[in-house]
Design a protein around this motif. Structure first.
Motif, PDB file in Angstrom:
ATOM      1  N   LEU A   3       0.801  -1.212   0.000  1.00 11.83           N
ATOM      2  CA  LEU A   3       0.000   0.000   0.000  1.00 11.83           C
ATOM      3  C   LEU A   3       0.840   1.271   0.000  1.00 11.83           C
ATOM      4  O   LEU A   3       0.302   2.356  -0.196  1.00 11.83           O
ATOM      5  CB  LEU A   3      -0.965   0.001   1.194  1.00 11.83           C
ATOM      6  N   ASP A   4       2.140   1.148   0.183  1.00 14.21           N
ATOM      7  CA  ASP A   4       3.016   2.311   0.085  1.00 14.21           C
ATOM      8  C   ASP A   4       3.416   2.579  -1.371  1.00 14.21           C
ATOM      9  O   ASP A   4       3.952   3.633  -1.679  1.00 14.21           O
ATOM     10  CB  ASP A   4       4.269   2.123   0.945  1.00 14.21           C
ATOM     11  N   ASP A   5       3.137   1.638  -2.249  1.00 17.51           N
ATOM     12  CA  ASP A   5       3.386   1.804  -3.678  1.00 17.51           C
ATOM     13  C   ASP A   5       2.151   2.459  -4.298  1.00 17.51           C
ATOM     14  O   ASP A   5       1.031   2.005  -4.093  1.00 17.51           O
ATOM     15  CB  ASP A   5       3.645   0.429  -4.319  1.00 17.51           C
ATOM     16  N   ARG A   6       2.356   3.539  -5.070  1.00 18.32           N
ATOM     17  CA  ARG A   6       1.228   4.300  -5.632  1.00 18.32           C
ATOM     18  C   ARG A   6       0.297   3.432  -6.479  1.00 18.32           C
ATOM     19  O   ARG A   6      -0.913   3.518  -6.368  1.00 18.32           O
ATOM     20  CB  ARG A   6       1.742   5.450  -6.484  1.00 18.32           C
ATOM     21  N   GLU A   7       0.864   2.627  -7.343  1.00 12.28           N
ATOM     22  CA  GLU A   7       0.039   1.811  -8.245  1.00 12.28           C
ATOM     23  C   GLU A   7      -0.750   0.753  -7.474  1.00 12.28           C
ATOM     24  O   GLU A   7      -1.922   0.518  -7.755  1.00 12.28           O
ATOM     25  CB  GLU A   7       0.906   1.159  -9.312  1.00 12.28           C
ATOM     26  N   ALA A   8      -0.100   0.120  -6.512  1.00  7.38           N
ATOM     27  CA  ALA A   8      -0.791  -0.896  -5.706  1.00  7.38           C
ATOM     28  C   ALA A   8      -1.887  -0.248  -4.867  1.00  7.38           C
ATOM     29  O   ALA A   8      -2.987  -0.804  -4.733  1.00  7.38           O
ATOM     30  CB  ALA A   8       0.205  -1.630  -4.816  1.00  7.38           C
ATOM     31  N   ALA A   9      -1.601   0.916  -4.300  1.00  2.00           N
ATOM     32  CA  ALA A   9      -2.605   1.625  -3.501  1.00  2.00           C
ATOM     33  C   ALA A   9      -3.788   2.037  -4.376  1.00  2.00           C
ATOM     34  O   ALA A   9      -4.939   1.949  -3.947  1.00  2.00           O
ATOM     35  CB  ALA A   9      -1.991   2.844  -2.830  1.00  2.00           C
ATOM     36  N   ALA A  10      -3.512   2.446  -5.621  1.00  2.00           N
ATOM     37  CA  ALA A  10      -4.598   2.822  -6.536  1.00  2.00           C
ATOM     38  C   ALA A  10      -5.477   1.604  -6.836  1.00  2.00           C
ATOM     39  O   ALA A  10      -6.703   1.719  -6.884  1.00  2.00           O
ATOM     40  CB  ALA A  10      -4.021   3.408  -7.818  1.00  2.00           C
ATOM     41  N   LEU A  11      -4.851   0.458  -7.032  1.00  2.00           N
ATOM     42  CA  LEU A  11      -5.605  -0.772  -7.278  1.00  2.00           C
ATOM     43  C   LEU A  11      -6.467  -1.118  -6.057  1.00  2.00           C
ATOM     44  O   LEU A  11      -7.631  -1.502  -6.185  1.00  2.00           O
ATOM     45  CB  LEU A  11      -4.655  -1.919  -7.594  1.00  2.00           C
ATOM     46  N   PHE A  12      -5.913  -0.962  -4.883  1.00  2.00           N
ATOM     47  CA  PHE A  12      -6.641  -1.214  -3.637  1.00  2.00           C
ATOM     48  C   PHE A  12      -7.857  -0.289  -3.534  1.00  2.00           C
ATOM     49  O   PHE A  12      -8.953  -0.725  -3.196  1.00  2.00           O
ATOM     50  CB  PHE A  12      -5.694  -1.004  -2.449  1.00  2.00           C
ATOM     51  N   VAL A  13      -7.668   0.982  -3.853  1.00  2.00           N
ATOM     52  CA  VAL A  13      -8.749   1.963  -3.786  1.00  2.00           C
ATOM     53  C   VAL A  13      -9.867   1.591  -4.755  1.00  2.00           C
ATOM     54  O   VAL A  13     -11.043   1.643  -4.411  1.00  2.00           O
ATOM     55  CB  VAL A  13      -8.214   3.385  -4.069  1.00  2.00           C
ATOM     56  N   VAL A  14      -9.501   1.195  -5.966  1.00  3.99           N
ATOM     57  CA  VAL A  14     -10.507   0.772  -6.949  1.00  3.99           C
ATOM     58  C   VAL A  14     -11.301  -0.412  -6.403  1.00  3.99           C
ATOM     59  O   VAL A  14     -12.531  -0.453  -6.510  1.00  3.99           O
ATOM     60  CB  VAL A  14      -9.842   0.426  -8.303  1.00  3.99           C
ATOM     61  N   GLY A  15     -10.614  -1.357  -5.811  1.00  2.38           N
ATOM     62  CA  GLY A  15     -11.286  -2.523  -5.236  1.00  2.38           C
ATOM     63  C   GLY A  15     -12.212  -2.166  -4.092  1.00  2.38           C
ATOM     64  O   GLY A  15     -13.332  -2.680  -4.005  1.00  2.38           O
ATOM     65  N   ARG A  35     -13.677   0.735  -3.564  1.00  2.00           N
ATOM     66  CA  ARG A  35     -14.836   1.469  -4.089  1.00  2.00           C
ATOM     67  C   ARG A  35     -15.806   0.528  -4.806  1.00  2.00           C
ATOM     68  O   ARG A  35     -17.020   0.678  -4.690  1.00  2.00           O
ATOM     69  CB  ARG A  35     -14.373   2.589  -5.002  1.00  2.00           C
ATOM     70  N   ALA A  36     -15.280  -0.445  -5.539  1.00  2.00           N
ATOM     71  CA  ALA A  36     -16.147  -1.404  -6.234  1.00  2.00           C
ATOM     72  C   ALA A  36     -16.921  -2.248  -5.217  1.00  2.00           C
ATOM     73  O   ALA A  36     -18.124  -2.492  -5.382  1.00  2.00           O
ATOM     74  CB  ALA A  36     -15.325  -2.285  -7.156  1.00  2.00           C
ATOM     75  N   ALA A  37     -16.236  -2.690  -4.174  1.00  2.00           N
ATOM     76  CA  ALA A  37     -16.901  -3.487  -3.141  1.00  2.00           C
ATOM     77  C   ALA A  37     -17.971  -2.669  -2.429  1.00  2.00           C
ATOM     78  O   ALA A  37     -19.074  -3.159  -2.170  1.00  2.00           O
ATOM     79  CB  ALA A  37     -15.875  -4.003  -2.137  1.00  2.00           C
ATOM     80  N   LYS A  38     -17.653  -1.420  -2.135  1.00  2.00           N
ATOM     81  CA  LYS A  38     -18.611  -0.560  -1.452  1.00  2.00           C
ATOM     82  C   LYS A  38     -19.854  -0.337  -2.314  1.00  2.00           C
ATOM     83  O   LYS A  38     -20.977  -0.383  -1.821  1.00  2.00           O
ATOM     84  CB  LYS A  38     -17.948   0.778  -1.116  1.00  2.00           C
ATOM     85  N   ALA A  39     -19.662  -0.126  -3.614  1.00  2.00           N
ATOM     86  CA  ALA A  39     -20.791   0.066  -4.526  1.00  2.00           C
ATOM     87  C   ALA A  39     -21.636  -1.206  -4.604  1.00  2.00           C
ATOM     88  O   ALA A  39     -22.872  -1.149  -4.616  1.00  2.00           O
ATOM     89  CB  ALA A  39     -20.295   0.462  -5.910  1.00  2.00           C
ATOM     90  N   SER A  40     -20.982  -2.345  -4.639  1.00  2.00           N
ATOM     91  CA  SER A  40     -21.693  -3.620  -4.701  1.00  2.00           C
ATOM     92  C   SER A  40     -22.504  -3.864  -3.432  1.00  2.00           C
ATOM     93  O   SER A  40     -23.656  -4.312  -3.492  1.00  2.00           O
ATOM     94  CB  SER A  40     -20.694  -4.754  -4.914  1.00  2.00           C
ATOM     95  N   ILE A  41     -21.929  -3.564  -2.299  1.00  2.00           N
ATOM     96  CA  ILE A  41     -22.634  -3.736  -1.025  1.00  2.00           C
ATOM     97  C   ILE A  41     -23.828  -2.794  -0.947  1.00  2.00           C
ATOM     98  O   ILE A  41     -24.913  -3.185  -0.511  1.00  2.00           O
ATOM     99  CB  ILE A  41     -21.660  -3.513   0.155  1.00  2.00           C
ATOM    100  N   ALA A  42     -23.645  -1.548  -1.398  1.00  2.00           N
ATOM    101  CA  ALA A  42     -24.750  -0.587  -1.382  1.00  2.00           C
ATOM    102  C   ALA A  42     -25.875  -1.040  -2.307  1.00  2.00           C
ATOM    103  O   ALA A  42     -27.060  -0.928  -1.963  1.00  2.00           O
ATOM    104  CB  ALA A  42     -24.244   0.790  -1.793  1.00  2.00           C
ATOM    105  N   GLU A  43     -25.518  -1.557  -3.475  1.00  2.00           N
ATOM    106  CA  GLU A  43     -26.525  -2.049  -4.416  1.00  2.00           C
ATOM    107  C   GLU A  43     -27.292  -3.224  -3.813  1.00  2.00           C
ATOM    108  O   GLU A  43     -28.515  -3.299  -3.912  1.00  2.00           O
ATOM    109  CB  GLU A  43     -25.867  -2.461  -5.725  1.00  2.00           C
ATOM    110  N   GLU A  44     -26.594  -4.127  -3.168  1.00  2.00           N
ATOM    111  CA  GLU A  44     -27.259  -5.268  -2.537  1.00  2.00           C
ATOM    112  C   GLU A  44     -28.175  -4.808  -1.407  1.00  2.00           C
ATOM    113  O   GLU A  44     -29.268  -5.345  -1.233  1.00  2.00           O
ATOM    114  CB  GLU A  44     -26.225  -6.252  -1.998  1.00  2.00           C
ATOM    115  N   ALA A  45     -27.755  -3.806  -0.658  1.00  2.00           N
ATOM    116  CA  ALA A  45     -28.578  -3.291   0.433  1.00  2.00           C
ATOM    117  C   ALA A  45     -29.865  -2.676  -0.103  1.00  2.00           C
ATOM    118  O   ALA A  45     -30.912  -2.759   0.543  1.00  2.00           O
ATOM    119  CB  ALA A  45     -27.798  -2.264   1.241  1.00  2.00           C
TER     120      ALA A  45
END
Length: 61
Positions: A29-41, A43-53
């Motif tokens: 997570l200290d690597d910019r690219e890896a942290a960006a990938l983590f953030v995308v994941g 946000r995608a999980a959060k959107a999916s959980i909100a949609e399911e709710a």
């Protein structure tokens, strides 16, 4: 509705123990690219959980 967190705020609260596990799995997570990938994941999980709710009450009646 809560405000959308910035990309820099999302990995900040990850505990050191979890960071160590992610690092062993190749996600530094200290690597910019890896942290960006983590953030995308996150946000995608959060959107999916909100949609399911939103969908679940309709399905359960």
């Amino acid at each position: 509705m809560p405000r959308r967190r910035s990309a820099a705020e999302i990995p900040r609260p990850v505990p050191p123990r979890d960071r160590a596990v992610m690092l062993r799995l190749g996600l530094d997570l200290d690597d910019r690219e890896a942290a960006a990938l983590f953030v995308v994941g996150v946000r995608a999980a959060k959107a999916s959980i909100a949609e399911e709710a939103r969908w679940e009450p309709e399905r359960l009646g």
